[in-house]
Design a protein around this motif. Structure first.
Motif, PDB file in Angstrom:
ATOM      1  N   ILE A   1      48.426 -14.779  56.469  1.00 17.28           N
ATOM      2  CA  ILE A   1      48.842 -14.452  57.599  1.00 17.28           C
ATOM      3  C   ILE A   1      48.893 -16.424  57.718  1.00 17.28           C
ATOM      4  O   ILE A   1      47.784 -17.041  56.998  1.00 17.28           O
ATOM      5  CB  ILE A   1      47.625 -13.854  59.081  1.00 17.28           C
ATOM      6  CG1 ILE A   1      48.532 -14.450  60.044  1.00 17.28           C
ATOM      7  CG2 ILE A   1      46.437 -14.526  59.213  1.00 17.28           C
ATOM      8  CD1 ILE A   1      47.995 -13.059  61.538  1.00 17.28           C
ATOM      9  N   ALA A   2      49.974 -16.589  58.991  1.00 18.82           N
ATOM     10  CA  ALA A   2      49.657 -18.179  59.022  1.00 18.82           C
ATOM     11  C   ALA A   2      48.245 -18.740  60.079  1.00 18.82           C
ATOM     12  O   ALA A   2      48.063 -17.575  60.359  1.00 18.82           O
ATOM     13  CB  ALA A   2      50.914 -18.587  60.830  1.00 18.82           C
ATOM     14  N   ALA A   3      48.272 -19.676  59.721  1.00 20.06           N
ATOM     15  CA  ALA A   3      46.369 -20.080  60.441  1.00 20.06           C
ATOM     16  C   ALA A   3      46.253 -19.664  61.988  1.00 20.06           C
ATOM     17  O   ALA A   3      45.475 -18.945  63.018  1.00 20.06           O
ATOM     18  CB  ALA A   3      46.293 -21.450  60.003  1.00 20.06           C
TER      19      ALA A   3
ATOM     20  N   LEU B   1      36.676 -15.946  54.789  1.00 22.30           N
ATOM     21  CA  LEU B   1      38.566 -15.931  55.525  1.00 22.30           C
ATOM     22  C   LEU B   1      38.962 -15.999  53.647  1.00 22.30           C
ATOM     23  O   LEU B   1      38.127 -16.698  53.043  1.00 22.30           O
ATOM     24  CB  LEU B   1      38.766 -17.341  56.053  1.00 22.30           C
ATOM     25  CG  LEU B   1      38.841 -17.483  57.117  1.00 22.30           C
ATOM     26  CD1 LEU B   1      38.975 -18.770  58.133  1.00 22.30           C
ATOM     27  CD2 LEU B   1      39.665 -16.161  58.166  1.00 22.30           C
ATOM     28  N   MET B   2      39.435 -15.833  53.149  1.00 18.94           N
ATOM     29  CA  MET B   2      40.872 -16.359  51.936  1.00 18.94           C
ATOM     30  C   MET B   2      41.460 -16.776  52.206  1.00 18.94           C
ATOM     31  O   MET B   2      42.493 -16.518  52.755  1.00 18.94           O
ATOM     32  CB  MET B   2      40.219 -15.518  51.389  1.00 18.94           C
ATOM     33  CG  MET B   2      41.414 -14.910  49.385  1.00 18.94           C
ATOM     34  SD  MET B   2      42.864 -15.195  49.503  1.00 18.94           S
ATOM     35  CE  MET B   2      42.721 -14.121  48.151  1.00 18.94           C
ATOM     36  N   SER B   3      41.734 -17.572  51.359  1.00 18.61           N
ATOM     37  CA  SER B   3      43.366 -18.438  51.142  1.00 18.61           C
ATOM     38  C   SER B   3      43.333 -18.997  49.140  1.00 18.61           C
ATOM     39  O   SER B   3      42.377 -18.998  48.957  1.00 18.61           O
ATOM     40  CB  SER B   3      43.223 -19.904  51.280  1.00 18.61           C
ATOM     41  OG  SER B   3      44.697 -20.423  51.531  1.00 18.61           O
ATOM     42  N   ILE B   4      45.040 -18.866  49.414  1.00 17.97           N
ATOM     43  CA  ILE B   4      45.561 -19.263  47.911  1.00 17.97           C
ATOM     44  C   ILE B   4      45.818 -20.285  48.838  1.00 17.97           C
ATOM     45  O   ILE B   4      47.263 -20.319  48.502  1.00 17.97           O
ATOM     46  CB  ILE B   4      46.262 -17.746  47.297  1.00 17.97           C
ATOM     47  CG1 ILE B   4      45.627 -16.917  46.921  1.00 17.97           C
ATOM     48  CG2 ILE B   4      46.596 -18.380  46.118  1.00 17.97           C
ATOM     49  CD1 ILE B   4      46.112 -15.605  46.503  1.00 17.97           C
TER      50      ILE B   4
ATOM     51  N   LYS C   1      37.686 -25.358  58.775  1.00 14.85           N
ATOM     52  CA  LYS C   1      38.178 -26.108  60.182  1.00 14.85           C
ATOM     53  C   LYS C   1      38.338 -24.801  60.438  1.00 14.85           C
ATOM     54  O   LYS C   1      37.662 -23.984  61.589  1.00 14.85           O
ATOM     55  CB  LYS C   1      39.101 -26.960  60.660  1.00 14.85           C
ATOM     56  CG  LYS C   1      39.201 -26.957  62.296  1.00 14.85           C
ATOM     57  CD  LYS C   1      39.812 -28.837  62.151  1.00 14.85           C
ATOM     58  CE  LYS C   1      39.915 -28.539  63.843  1.00 14.85           C
ATOM     59  NZ  LYS C   1      40.020 -27.207  64.720  1.00 14.85           N
ATOM     60  N   LEU C   2      39.192 -23.381  60.353  1.00 22.14           N
ATOM     61  CA  LEU C   2      39.605 -22.741  61.015  1.00 22.14           C
ATOM     62  C   LEU C   2      38.127 -21.704  61.130  1.00 22.14           C
ATOM     63  O   LEU C   2      38.433 -21.120  61.953  1.00 22.14           O
ATOM     64  CB  LEU C   2      40.510 -21.592  60.310  1.00 22.14           C
ATOM     65  CG  LEU C   2      41.439 -20.644  61.096  1.00 22.14           C
ATOM     66  CD1 LEU C   2      41.927 -20.657  62.153  1.00 22.14           C
ATOM     67  CD2 LEU C   2      42.131 -20.271  59.848  1.00 22.14           C
ATOM     68  N   SER C   3      37.665 -21.671  60.062  1.00 16.03           N
ATOM     69  CA  SER C   3      35.952 -20.705  60.014  1.00 16.03           C
ATOM     70  C   SER C   3      35.731 -21.093  60.975  1.00 16.03           C
ATOM     71  O   SER C   3      34.860 -20.015  61.975  1.00 16.03           O
ATOM     72  CB  SER C   3      36.205 -20.741  58.414  1.00 16.03           C
ATOM     73  OG  SER C   3      35.028 -21.527  58.379  1.00 16.03           O
ATOM     74  N   VAL C   4      35.070 -22.330  60.744  1.00 13.82           N
ATOM     75  CA  VAL C   4      34.366 -22.954  62.618  1.00 13.82           C
ATOM     76  C   VAL C   4      35.101 -22.071  63.755  1.00 13.82           C
ATOM     77  O   VAL C   4      34.091 -22.086  64.298  1.00 13.82           O
ATOM     78  CB  VAL C   4      33.909 -25.020  61.818  1.00 13.82           C
ATOM     79  CG1 VAL C   4      33.828 -24.692  63.058  1.00 13.82           C
ATOM     80  CG2 VAL C   4      33.368 -24.319  60.464  1.00 13.82           C
ATOM     81  N   ASP C   5      35.576 -22.700  63.607  1.00 12.01           N
ATOM     82  CA  ASP C   5      36.338 -22.190  65.403  1.00 12.01           C
ATOM     83  C   ASP C   5      36.958 -20.785  65.588  1.00 12.01           C
ATOM     84  O   ASP C   5      36.153 -20.513  66.625  1.00 12.01           O
ATOM     85  CB  ASP C   5      38.252 -22.702  65.227  1.00 12.01           C
ATOM     86  CG  ASP C   5      38.450 -24.749  64.967  1.00 12.01           C
ATOM     87  OD1 ASP C   5      37.632 -24.930  65.234  1.00 12.01           O
ATOM     88  OD2 ASP C   5      39.534 -24.770  64.924  1.00 12.01           O
TER      89      ASP C   5
ATOM     90  N   SER D   1      31.693 -12.550  60.708  1.00 12.14           N
ATOM     91  CA  SER D   1      30.773 -13.719  60.970  1.00 12.14           C
ATOM     92  C   SER D   1      31.734 -14.280  60.242  1.00 12.14           C
ATOM     93  O   SER D   1      33.189 -13.502  58.921  1.00 12.14           O
ATOM     94  CB  SER D   1      29.345 -12.699  59.400  1.00 12.14           C
ATOM     95  OG  SER D   1      30.363 -12.265  58.822  1.00 12.14           O
ATOM     96  N   MET D   2      31.576 -15.625  59.831  1.00  7.80           N
ATOM     97  CA  MET D   2      32.342 -16.688  58.971  1.00  7.80           C
ATOM     98  C   MET D   2      31.552 -17.231  58.303  1.00  7.80           C
ATOM     99  O   MET D   2      31.529 -18.410  57.647  1.00  7.80           O
ATOM    100  CB  MET D   2      33.166 -17.387  59.576  1.00  7.80           C
ATOM    101  CG  MET D   2      34.213 -17.299  60.936  1.00  7.80           C
ATOM    102  SD  MET D   2      36.193 -16.343  59.738  1.00  7.80           S
ATOM    103  CE  MET D   2      36.252 -15.037  60.414  1.00  7.80           C
ATOM    104  N   GLY D   3      30.481 -16.464  57.585  1.00  6.96           N
ATOM    105  CA  GLY D   3      29.419 -16.374  56.378  1.00  6.96           C
ATOM    106  C   GLY D   3      30.668 -17.315  55.057  1.00  6.96           C
ATOM    107  O   GLY D   3      30.066 -17.699  53.908  1.00  6.96           O
TER     108      GLY D   3
END
Length: 227
Positions: free
Chosen positions: A134-136, A157-160, A179-183, A193-195
């Motif tokens: 998905i887009a940020a 979150l996961m990203s390639i 930064k996105l995970s912190v937001d 959770s964003m751990g």
């Protein structure tokens, strides 16, 4: 040879953690075993690796029957809704949730076996047309929607990142994902959770760790080039 490859990767991970003033235990190494024979997975298992990542449901199904039961299987590839039922019982973490419809199907299948399934939201951080995710800018909304499903838990979150010759070129994308995970974490959404930050592969995992990766997915670096 595989043991030597693994030793080198472990050394690199340790050095990256040191540079980032992080503890080695904060980073999980997933051996990406797609297309590799069970004999090679066994060899790495005997070196102490318990987390294996596969791109295809069929490979998880075939390999899990032949390998020790304490392996944690990670679904890291694009997951089709009609295949969810085949892995719902055995997969440790689904990294590649990028639509509500997929999340909904995981929830339906999870309810049938009374299981809470941990998932990651896959974000296409570099907006590459060739990749899923998905887009940020839409990640928060999707996270909020998925959070309402009873039998799912969003764990991060996961990203390639793009394939690059110089891993430094991907630092900007790892910073953006962090930064996105912190937001998203700041929103304090129930069941979220964003751990976990699953980012970094053979070519750039050292930089990913410096930028906050908690999971790195290494295939070629361990097993050699893909068959």
């Amino acid at each position: 040879m595989l043991a030597e490859n693994l030793k080198q990767i472990e050394e690199n991970i340790a050095k990256s953690c040191e540079r980032a003033k992080r503890r080695r235990e904060e980073v999980t190494l997933i051996a990406v075993s797609k297309t590799k024979p069970v004999s090679m997975l066994n060899e790495i298992y005997n070196c102490g690796i318990r987390d294996f990542g596969e791109n295809k449901v069929q490979e998880i199904c075939e390999k899990r029957e032949q390998l020790p039961k304490d392996i944690r299987w990670h679904m890291i590839g694009h997951l089709q809704r009609n295949k969810v039922k085949h892995i719902i019982r055995d997969v440790s973490l689904i990294h590649s949730v990028d639509t509500y419809r997929l999340a909904e199907e995981i929830n339906i299948q999870a309810k049938k076996i009374k299981r809470i399934v941990p998932v990651l939201i896959e974000v296409n951080i570099a907006e590459e047309t060739s990749k899923f995710g998905i887009a940020a800018g839409e990640a928060l909304q999707l996270t909020e929607e998925i959070a309402k499903l009873d039998n799912l838990r969003v764990k991060g979150l996961m990203s390639i990142a793009p394939y690059v010759d110089n891993p430094e070129d991907n630092r900007q994308y790892f910073q953006k994902i962090k930064k996105l995970s912190v937001d998203i974490a700041r929103e304090n959404i129930d069941n979220v959770s964003m751990g976990i930050l699953s980012m970094g592969m053979t070519g750039d995992y050292t930089v990913a760790i410096e930028e906050g990766a908690t999971i790195v997915r290494v295939g070629t670096g361990i097993f050699g080039a893909r068959n």
